[in-house]
Design an enzyme around this catalytic site. Structure first.
Site, PDB file in Angstrom:
ATOM      1  CG  ASP A   1      12.372  -8.988  24.023  1.00 22.86           C
ATOM      2  OD1 ASP A   1      12.596 -10.201  23.819  1.00 22.86           O
ATOM      3  OD2 ASP A   1      13.273  -8.125  24.016  1.00 22.86           O
ATOM      4  N   GLY A   2      11.194 -11.235  26.107  1.00 26.18           N
ATOM      5  CA  GLY A   2      11.645 -11.750  27.394  1.00 26.18           C
ATOM      6  C   GLY A   2      11.105 -13.132  27.732  1.00 26.18           C
TER       7      GLY A   2
ATOM      8  CD1 TRP B   1       8.730 -14.951  33.287  1.00 26.96           C
ATOM      9  CD2 TRP B   1       8.413 -17.024  32.476  1.00 26.96           C
ATOM     10  NE1 TRP B   1       7.721 -15.545  34.015  1.00 26.96           N
ATOM     11  CE2 TRP B   1       7.511 -16.812  33.543  1.00 26.96           C
ATOM     12  CE3 TRP B   1       8.395 -18.250  31.807  1.00 26.96           C
ATOM     13  CZ2 TRP B   1       6.604 -17.788  33.960  1.00 26.96           C
ATOM     14  CZ3 TRP B   1       7.503 -19.225  32.218  1.00 26.96           C
ATOM     15  CH2 TRP B   1       6.622 -18.986  33.290  1.00 26.96           C
TER      16      TRP B   1
ATOM     17  NE  ARG C   1      14.344 -19.420  22.992  1.00 29.05           N
ATOM     18  CZ  ARG C   1      14.683 -18.176  23.344  1.00 29.05           C
ATOM     19  NH1 ARG C   1      15.548 -17.968  24.309  1.00 29.05           N
ATOM     20  NH2 ARG C   1      14.165 -17.154  22.720  1.00 29.05           N
TER      21      ARG C   1
ATOM     22  CB  SER D   1      10.007 -10.378  13.695  1.00 29.15           C
ATOM     23  OG  SER D   1      11.146 -11.204  13.790  1.00 29.15           O
TER      24      SER D   1
ATOM     25  CG  ASN E   1      10.912 -13.813  15.765  1.00 32.86           C
ATOM     26  OD1 ASN E   1       9.925 -13.195  16.146  1.00 32.86           O
ATOM     27  ND2 ASN E   1      12.124 -13.546  16.230  1.00 32.86           N
ATOM     28  CD1 TRP E   2      10.049 -16.230   9.023  1.00 32.43           C
ATOM     29  CD2 TRP E   2       9.218 -18.229   9.576  1.00 32.43           C
ATOM     30  NE1 TRP E   2       8.691 -16.198   8.834  1.00 32.43           N
ATOM     31  CE2 TRP E   2       8.149 -17.408   9.148  1.00 32.43           C
ATOM     32  CE3 TRP E   2       8.922 -19.538   9.967  1.00 32.43           C
ATOM     33  CZ2 TRP E   2       6.821 -17.836   9.113  1.00 32.43           C
ATOM     34  CZ3 TRP E   2       7.597 -19.972   9.931  1.00 32.43           C
ATOM     35  CH2 TRP E   2       6.570 -19.127   9.505  1.00 32.43           C
TER      36      TRP E   2
ATOM     37  NE  ARG F   1      17.449  -5.013  19.680  1.00 27.40           N
ATOM     38  CZ  ARG F   1      18.184  -5.598  20.614  1.00 27.40           C
ATOM     39  NH1 ARG F   1      19.274  -5.024  21.039  1.00 27.40           N
ATOM     40  NH2 ARG F   1      17.813  -6.758  21.124  1.00 27.40           N
ATOM     41  CG  LEU F   2      10.793   0.681  16.229  1.00 27.78           C
ATOM     42  CD1 LEU F   2       9.703   0.707  17.298  1.00 27.78           C
ATOM     43  CD2 LEU F   2      10.811   2.010  15.505  1.00 27.78           C
ATOM     44  CB  SER F   3      12.944  -5.196  17.076  1.00 24.93           C
ATOM     45  OG  SER F   3      13.898  -5.205  18.098  1.00 24.93           O
TER      46      SER F   3
HETATM   47  C1  FPP Z   1      10.030 -12.802  22.294  1.00 28.09           C
HETATM   48  O1  FPP Z   1      10.687 -13.330  23.407  1.00 28.09           O
HETATM   49  C2  FPP Z   1       8.855 -13.584  21.946  1.00 28.09           C
HETATM   50  C3  FPP Z   1       8.616 -14.178  20.747  1.00 28.09           C
HETATM   51  C4  FPP Z   1       9.531 -14.076  19.588  1.00 28.09           C
HETATM   52  C5  FPP Z   1       7.414 -15.002  20.513  1.00 28.09           C
HETATM   53  C6  FPP Z   1       6.146 -14.451  21.092  1.00 28.09           C
HETATM   54  C7  FPP Z   1       5.071 -15.425  20.862  1.00 28.09           C
HETATM   55  C8  FPP Z   1       4.098 -15.732  21.730  1.00 28.09           C
HETATM   56  C9  FPP Z   1       3.937 -15.083  23.045  1.00 28.09           C
HETATM   57  C10 FPP Z   1       3.164 -16.832  21.388  1.00 28.09           C
HETATM   58  C11 FPP Z   1       1.906 -16.508  20.712  1.00 28.09           C
HETATM   59  C12 FPP Z   1       1.446 -15.130  20.843  1.00 28.09           C
HETATM   60  C13 FPP Z   1       0.168 -14.732  20.901  1.00 28.09           C
HETATM   61  C14 FPP Z   1      -0.082 -13.273  20.934  1.00 28.09           C
HETATM   62  C15 FPP Z   1      -0.960 -15.653  20.931  1.00 28.09           C
HETATM   63  P1  FPP Z   1      12.122 -13.973  23.234  1.00 28.09           P
HETATM   64  O2  FPP Z   1      11.947 -15.414  22.923  1.00 28.09           O
HETATM   65  O3  FPP Z   1      12.887 -13.192  22.226  1.00 28.09           O
HETATM   66  O4  FPP Z   1      12.704 -13.778  24.656  1.00 28.09           O
HETATM   67  P2  FPP Z   1      14.241 -13.622  25.054  1.00 28.09           P
HETATM   68  O5  FPP Z   1      14.696 -12.297  24.502  1.00 28.09           O
HETATM   69  O6  FPP Z   1      14.196 -13.604  26.546  1.00 28.09           O
HETATM   70  O7  FPP Z   1      14.990 -14.789  24.509  1.00 28.09           O
END
Ligand code: FPP
Length: 243
Positions: free
Chosen positions: A23-24, A28, A36, A68, A71-72, A195-197
């Site tokens: 997360d994050g 970042w 993003r 998740s 996430n779609w 959270r456990l989400s």
């Molecule tokens: C959560 O950060 C991150 C994701 C929903 C996507 C994670 C996917 C990858 C790192 C790419 C592929 C992964 C691997 C293991 C090869 P966020 O976007 O929710 O961050 P935010 O809360 O700061 O918006």
């Protein structure tokens, strides 16, 4: 299944199984005025370095929540970007996993993924069979509740066909994506949320939780050391009393 704990040379307990909610990435990227997807790219690099470090220090399983079932709902462009990154990551894994002796598994409903991603996942599964040792599990199109419902459906099917006996906690675990793997000892959530989400709901019943404000792309092996240090000060009683 409760994990048996190993110690390293410094007498620290090394969790057998670590789970991480990535997360994050978005924040970042925002902090750097980047799109993003740049955050997700950096996040996938962090995953690579943390997986390598876990193997080095003797962790046996690392399970990460990469995408998740919810996430779609993200913008199409972002979802496409994440799928592209997974494609790239799986190609590289197929090239390197034998040399690095890393098994790679995908947990989740892969039926919604593209045929090419599904083919890559089948290939990493096949290669993993010939490898012993460290295993990385990447959760894609994964949801903890969906996993439990799927397990119940699979058990019911087996039962109806006379292939399953009485249902117990242990036997039900065999219907999860994580069948045969000890439950996570330590669950880490970077990114400042508590959270456990919907992550590993069944498996994290007795896991120790560690939260940090560090955003996932900034997460380093030193941050993992800190989490393990704190884990070493926890008193794991699994519902019993202190000996
Ligand atoms: C959560 O950060 C991150 C994701 C929903 C996507 C994670 C996917 C990858 C790192 C790419 C592929 C992964 C691997 C293991 C090869 P966020 O976007 O929710 O961050 P935010 O809360 O700061 O918006």
């Amino acid at each position: 299944m409760a994990a048996k704990i190993k110690e390293n040379e410094a007498g620290k307990q090394i969790p057998r199984h670590i789970a991480i909610i990535l997360d994050g990435n978005g924040r970042w990227a925002k902090k750097r005025a980047l799109p993003r997807k740049a955050g997700h790219l950096a996040g996938s690099e962090t995953f690579r370095s943390i997986a390598t470090y876990c193997k080095e220090i003797g962790v046996e399983y690392l399970t990460v929540y990469a995408f998740s079932t919810e996430n779609w709902k993200r913008p199409e462009d972002e979802v496409k970007g994440i799928m592209k990154l997974l494609d790239k990551y799986l190609h590289e894994a197929i090239r390197d996993m034998q040399k690095k002796q890393i098994r790679l598994k995908v947990f989740g409903d892969v039926s919604r993924l593209s045929p090419s991603l599904r083919e890559l996942i089948a290939r990493t599964d096949e290669i993993s069979q010939g490898i012993e040792g460290f295993q990385a599990n990447v959760c894609i199109n994964y949801g903890g509740r969906a996993e439990i419902v799927r397990a119940a459906q699979r058990y019911a099917q087996d039962y109806a066909q006379g292939k399953a006996e009485e249902l117990t906690e242990e036997s039900f675990s065999d219907y999860m994506y994580s069948a045969g793997i000890p439950d996570p000892d330590l669950l880490i959530r970077p990114g400042g949320e508590y959270r456990l989400s919907n992550f590993l709901l069944w498996q994290c019943a007795y896991s120790e939780f560690y939260y940090t404000d560090v955003l996932w792309p900034d997460f380093t092996p030193e941050d993992l050391d800190k989490a393990i240090e704190e884990y070493n000060h926890r008193d794991r009683r699994f519902g019993g009393v202190k000996k």
